[in-house]
Scaffold this motif. Structure first.
Motif, PDB file in Angstrom:
ATOM      1  N   GLY A 129      57.339  34.128  42.463  1.00 53.46           N
ATOM      2  CA  GLY A 129      56.772  34.670  41.240  1.00 53.46           C
ATOM      3  C   GLY A 129      55.648  33.874  40.632  1.00 53.46           C
ATOM      4  O   GLY A 129      55.238  34.149  39.511  1.00 53.46           O
ATOM      5  N   VAL A 130      55.103  32.879  41.344  1.00 54.65           N
ATOM      6  CA  VAL A 130      53.996  32.098  40.807  1.00 54.65           C
ATOM      7  C   VAL A 130      52.691  32.744  41.265  1.00 54.65           C
ATOM      8  O   VAL A 130      52.434  32.843  42.458  1.00 54.65           O
ATOM      9  CB  VAL A 130      54.058  30.632  41.284  1.00 54.65           C
ATOM     10  N   PRO A 131      51.852  33.201  40.332  1.00 53.22           N
ATOM     11  CA  PRO A 131      50.592  33.849  40.716  1.00 53.22           C
ATOM     12  C   PRO A 131      49.539  32.817  41.094  1.00 53.22           C
ATOM     13  O   PRO A 131      49.773  31.607  41.030  1.00 53.22           O
ATOM     14  CB  PRO A 131      50.200  34.590  39.444  1.00 53.22           C
ATOM     15  N   LEU A 132      48.365  33.285  41.471  1.00 56.61           N
ATOM     16  CA  LEU A 132      47.230  32.390  41.670  1.00 56.61           C
ATOM     17  C   LEU A 132      46.933  31.720  40.336  1.00 56.61           C
ATOM     18  O   LEU A 132      46.762  32.395  39.322  1.00 56.61           O
ATOM     19  CB  LEU A 132      45.996  33.182  42.108  1.00 56.61           C
ATOM     20  N   LYS A 133      46.882  30.401  40.325  1.00 56.66           N
ATOM     21  CA  LYS A 133      46.617  29.717  39.070  1.00 56.66           C
ATOM     22  C   LYS A 133      46.016  28.351  39.327  1.00 56.66           C
ATOM     23  O   LYS A 133      46.099  27.818  40.426  1.00 56.66           O
ATOM     24  CB  LYS A 133      47.880  29.606  38.212  1.00 56.66           C
ATOM     25  N   ARG A 134      45.404  27.812  38.272  1.00 55.75           N
ATOM     26  CA  ARG A 134      44.849  26.460  38.336  1.00 55.75           C
ATOM     27  C   ARG A 134      45.866  25.480  37.780  1.00 55.75           C
ATOM     28  O   ARG A 134      46.529  25.756  36.790  1.00 55.75           O
ATOM     29  CB  ARG A 134      43.578  26.352  37.500  1.00 55.75           C
TER      30      ARG A 134
END
Length: 173
Positions: A71-76
Motif C-alpha cells: 500500500g505504499v505509493p510512489l513517494k519521495r
C-alpha cells in the motif's frame, strides 16, 4: 529623555557580507542504490519495507511499495528516515525519467479565507495520471519481486517492528 548612544560603530571599510550560498543536494549513502529494499522509519508508512527506484535531484529518494503488496505509493523520502537492508532487486526495467521533484510538487494553495469559509473537508483525490504511473511502475517491480525470491513478497508485506528484547545495534539489516 535622551537616547543612549550605541557603544559600537562599524568601521567604514568593513567588508560586505558574502551572499548566502545555496546548499546542494545531499550525497546519497553508498548502501542505498536503485533496487535496494529500505525500511521507512517515520511518517504514515513507518515500518514498511519499500523499494528504492532512484535518487532525485533534491537528494530525496524515490520509493514505491509496490502499492499492490504493502500500500505504499510512489513517494519521495529523505534518506535520513530509512534503514537500508542488504536485500536488492533488479529495477533496471523501470522507467523513472518522468519522476522529478516537480512531479511531486503540490499545486497552488487556496487562500486561507476560502479554507475557513468552507466547513466541509474535501477528501484527497489521486489523479488518473498518478494512478497510471503507479500501475506502470508496479508492473515492472512486481515482476522483479516474483523473479527474485518466492518469499520476497511476504517480506515486503510484513512490517518491521522491534520488541523489548531486540538489540537494533547488533542487527544486520
Amino acid at each position: 529623555m535622551v537616547a543612549k548612544t550605541p557603544r559600537y560603530y562599524p568601521a567604514e571599510d568593513a567588508p560586505a557580507k558574502n551572499p548566502t550560498r545555496k546548499q546542494g543536494a545531499a550525497k546519497i549513502r553508498s548502501s542505498i542504490t536503485p533496487g535496494t529494499i529500505v525500511i521507512l522509519l517515520a511518517g504514515h508508512f513507518r515500518g514498511r519495507r519499500v523499494v528504492v527506484l532512484k535518487a532525485l535531484e533534491s537528494g530525496l529518494l524515490l520509493v514505491t511499495g509496490p502499492y499492490q503488496i504493502n500500500g505504499v505509493p510512489l513517494k519521495r523520502v529523505n534518506q535520513s528516515y530509512v534503514i537500508a537492508t542488504s536485500t536488492k532487486i533488479d529495477v533496471s526495467g523501470v522507467d523513472t525519467s518522468s519522476f522529478t521533484d516537480s512531479y511531486f510538487a503540490k499545486g497552488p494553495e487556496e487562500s486561507k479565507t476560502a479554507f475557513l469559509d468552507d466547513a466541509e473537508e474535501k477528501a484527497p483525490t489521486v489523479s488518473d495520471e498518478r494512478k497510471a504511473d503507479q500501475a506502470k511502475v508496479d508492473a515492472v517491480v512486481m515482476k522483479s519481486v516474483s523473479a527474485a525470491d518466492p518469499l520476497l513478497k511476504d517480506y515486503l508485506h510484513a512490517r518491521f517492528t522491534l520488541t523489548k528484547n531486540d538489540r537494533p545495534h547488533k542487527m544486520k539489516f
